[in-house]
Design a protein around this motif. Structure first.
Motif, short mmCIF file in Angstrom:
data_model
loop_
_atom_site.label_atom_id
_atom_site.label_comp_id
_atom_site.label_asym_id
_atom_site.label_seq_id
_atom_site.Cartn_x
_atom_site.Cartn_y
_atom_site.Cartn_z
N ILE A 141 31.25 44.30 -8.68
CA ILE A 141 31.99 43.11 -8.25
C ILE A 141 31.89 42.96 -6.73
CG2 ILE A 141 34.27 44.14 -7.80
CD1 ILE A 141 35.04 41.72 -9.95
N TYR A 142 32.09 41.75 -6.25
CA TYR A 142 32.20 41.53 -4.80
C TYR A 142 33.64 41.85 -4.41
CZ TYR A 142 27.80 39.07 -3.96
OH TYR A 142 26.48 38.74 -3.80
N SER A 143 33.88 43.00 -3.85
CA SER A 143 35.26 43.39 -3.59
C SER A 143 35.80 42.84 -2.29
CB SER A 143 35.38 44.91 -3.59
OG SER A 143 35.10 45.40 -4.87
N GLY A 147 36.66 39.56 -5.09
CA GLY A 147 36.38 39.78 -6.50
C GLY A 147 35.58 38.70 -7.20
N GLN A 148 34.54 38.21 -6.57
CA GLN A 148 33.66 37.25 -7.25
C GLN A 148 32.63 38.01 -8.10
OE1 GLN A 148 34.35 37.24 -4.02
NE2 GLN A 148 35.45 35.34 -3.69
N VAL A 149 32.01 37.29 -9.01
CA VAL A 149 31.03 37.93 -9.90
C VAL A 149 29.83 38.41 -9.08
CG1 VAL A 149 29.79 35.81 -10.49
CG2 VAL A 149 29.89 37.70 -12.14
N THR A 153 28.01 42.77 -12.36
CA THR A 153 29.25 42.64 -13.15
C THR A 153 28.94 42.81 -14.64
OG1 THR A 153 30.14 41.14 -11.49
CG2 THR A 153 31.15 41.04 -13.66
N LYS A 158 36.07 40.20 -16.20
CA LYS A 158 36.66 39.05 -15.51
C LYS A 158 36.52 39.20 -14.01
CE LYS A 158 39.92 37.74 -19.04
NZ LYS A 158 41.32 37.68 -19.48
N SER A 159 36.25 38.08 -13.37
CA SER A 159 36.20 38.08 -11.91
C SER A 159 36.77 36.75 -11.46
CB SER A 159 34.76 38.26 -11.42
OG SER A 159 34.04 37.07 -11.64
N ARG A 166 32.38 37.54 -17.69
CA ARG A 166 30.97 37.18 -17.48
C ARG A 166 30.32 36.87 -18.81
NH1 ARG A 166 26.44 40.27 -13.86
NH2 ARG A 166 24.76 38.84 -14.32
N ILE A 233 40.46 45.56 -6.72
CA ILE A 233 39.94 44.35 -7.35
C ILE A 233 39.92 44.48 -8.88
CG2 ILE A 233 37.94 42.82 -7.49
CD1 ILE A 233 39.43 42.59 -4.86
N TRP A 234 39.73 45.70 -9.36
CA TRP A 234 39.80 45.87 -10.81
C TRP A 234 41.24 45.82 -11.32
CZ3 TRP A 234 36.18 50.74 -11.71
CH2 TRP A 234 34.86 50.39 -11.37
#
Lengths: 485, 85
Positions: A141-143, A147-149, A153, A158-159, A166, A233-234
């Motif tokens: 993920i983009y932390s 938190g974008q995909v 991912t 989910k992001s 996804r 983010i998770w």
């Protein structure tokens, strides 16, 4: 009489030497990293630090920090540090390694950095078999950005940008970097490890050390992908996210060695040093060629003007510079116009660099202007010191601030906005100032200016007003500054 | 002081200004000799704390810990025989 035993202990595991004692990023956080509690970066950093200590290479290690949460790695590691643009760490590492063959170059990258924007760099660096070590932190993920995909991912994960998880139809499949790179011939060592439990962490520690050791031996490209928890983010606690790596992530990204040619690989000879700059014409076979004729119109004007124009957004700062540059262009000169402004459309500060020269221009930056056109006081204060001795400051204001006075600079301070208002519109203040400026740059022909004005100012009404404003500016300059010129 | 007491092979020192209380060491410790403090540290974290006994000095907590210097693991090296009159 009796004998008593006292235990004596010594440090078996403590802060590795490769870390700084104190981190200078923020005073209130000089004792700890900026990572969240339970972050995989911290654990990966420690493996790296232990490996650097263990191989005794601290003094010749260069760490390339990426863009992402680990962007601040250079605050923590007491080694050589370079911070690369997003995704470009392998390219920077290539340059570092080739120019300093004795150094140990480690590119530390996240999955957004390596697998998305930097995909080209990593593939080509691996394909060239650059003798570098890449530590690839994969948390799927983009932390740092919330938190974008990411390319990595997991399906269904989910992001922010895949709120329903996804989907293969929309975002495709997770990218398997190790498997992808293992199809290349050049890499020497590719392994995927995890931070999912004690056993995985022990294996990861070994893998990181091996990847760096390969470089110490000069074997070639090594990459270790580390599946890494991101509790924040998770949205899990540290322990759960650690287990998630082992129980969930590992199913998509199987751990293991994908390529290991460590045994049979031969140490690379370092790349030969680049030729000296002075040898280049000979190498290119152009040493005897006469200098190329310029394709521009023949010029009689001898000029090299550096101008900085600054003011509030909306004052016509950029237009002033543009007209000056366009006029130079129309007169057959070399010009550059470099605007610099914030995202605001109005009332932000804005400035531009303009160069007009009869010779070709080396850099469009104007760091030592011959003329500073300051359309407000903040701009004057910002750039006053930069004006070249003997240069000019045109200042839009009733009175020139006494503390900005410099004996080696000539000043024309007038309420240009008021003058423009008297002519017909306060917004023409920039053209009044341009008029004054043109008296300083007297070599620029008037017809070129008129032509530029007509080209850049669209409505006839404004062309007329601006022409009058220019004239008024010229007059004012001659009235006030006739003695000096 | 008893001569019979067996000394632990290791001991753990937690630097509670560096620990962020993530709990990874608590989970990782094979002999479960690390707990979480009830007290908040200066930065608002409930930090790890050594229970005071049973540490074997294996160092697993150290490798798991994300902070560079939050944990220091000491290991028993020698016994000094001291004669007490």
């Amino acid at each position: 009489m009796s004998s008593v035993s006292f235990p004596e202990y010594e440090v078996a595991f403590g802060r590795p030497d490769s870390y700084y004692e104190k981190y200078e990023r923020k005073n209130e956080l000089s004792h700890a990293t900026h990572y969240c509690p339970g972050c995989g970066h911290g654990t990966a950093h420690k493996m790296l630090a232990e490996a650097i200590d263990g191989l005794a290479i601290k003094d010749r290690t260069v760490l390339i920090s990426p863009v992402g949460c680990s962007v601040f790695a250079y605050y923590y590691f007491d080694v050589g540090n370079v911070q690369a643009a997003h995704g470009r760490a392998p390219a920077v590492a290539t340059a570092m390694k080739r120019s300093h063959p004795g150094s140990i170059v480690i590119s530390y990258q996240g999955d957004g950095d390596l697998a998305a924007i930097g995909m080209a760099e990593i593939i080509h660096a691996a394909n060239r078999g650059e003798s570098i070590t890449v530590i690839f932190i994969n948390n799927g993920i983009y932390s740092m950005t919330g938190g974008q995909v990411a390319p990595t991912t997991l399906i269904g994960m989910k992001s922010m940008t895949t709120p329903h998880g996804r989907s293969v139809e929309n975002e495709g499949y997770p990218l398997h970097i190790c498997e992808l790179l293992a199809t290349l011939e050049a890499p020497v060592y590719i392994e995927r490890v995890g931070l999912g439990d004690n056993k995985q962490i022990a294996q990861a520690t070994k893998a990181v050390r091996k990847a760096i050791d390969n470089q110490v031996k000069g074997l070639g490209f090594s990459i270790v992908e580390i599946l890494s928890p991101c509790p924040t983010i998770w949205k899990m606690n540290a322990v759960d996210s650690q287990h998630w790596v082992r129980d969930v992530m590992e199913k998509t990204f199987p751990l293991g060695v994908f390529c290991d040619k460590t045994k049979e690989a031969q140490p690379h000879a370092p790349h030969p040093a680049a030729p000296a700059l002075t040898e280049l014409p000979k190498i290119l076979g152009i040493e005897d060629e006469p200098e190329l004729e310029h394709a521009t119109k023949p010029r009689k004007i001898d000029i090299d003007l550096h101008v900085r124009v600054a003011g509030f957004g909306g004052q016509g700062v950029l237009l002033l510079g543009e007209i000056l540059a366009q006029a130079g262009l129309d007169a057959g000169l070399h010009v550059s116009w470099l605007p610099s402004y914030g995202p605001e459309m109005r009332s932000g500060t804005s400035n531009c660099h303009v160069r007009v020269s009869s010779e070709s221009i080396d850099s469009p930056l104007v760091t030592l202007p011959d003329v500073l056109v300051a359309m407000n006081e903040p701009s004057l204060r910002k750039f006053d010191d930069s004006v070249r001795p003997g240069g000019w400051v045109l200042y839009n204001g009733d009175e020139f601030p006494a503390d900005c006075y410099r004996p080696d600079v000539k000043v024309l301070a007038l309420p240009f906005t008021k003058v423009a208002h008297e002519i017909g519109d306060a917004r023409a203040a920039n053209m009044v100032m341009l008029g004054a400026l043109l008296e300083i740059a007297e070599d620029l022909p008037q017809d070129a200016i008129d032509q530029a004005l007509r080209q850049l100012v669209k409505t006839p009404k404004w062309v007329e007003l601006d022409t009058r404003a220019l004239l008024r500016g010229r007059e004012l300059f001659r009235e006030k500054c006739a003695v000096e010129v | 002081m008893t001569t019979e007491q067996k000394n632990d092979r290791g001991k753990l020192v937690v630097n509670d200004s560096e620990c962020k209380g993530c709990g990874l060491c608590v989970e990782a410790c094979p002999v479960k000799c690390i707990g979480i403090s009830d007290q908040l540290n200066h930065f608002g974290y409930k930090t790890a704390q050594y229970e005071g006994a049973r540490c074997t000095g294996c160092g697993i907590c150290f490798m798991v810990c994300p902070e560079p210097g939050a944990l220091t693991v000491w290991r028993l090296v020698t016994h000094h025989e001291v004669v007490v009159a």
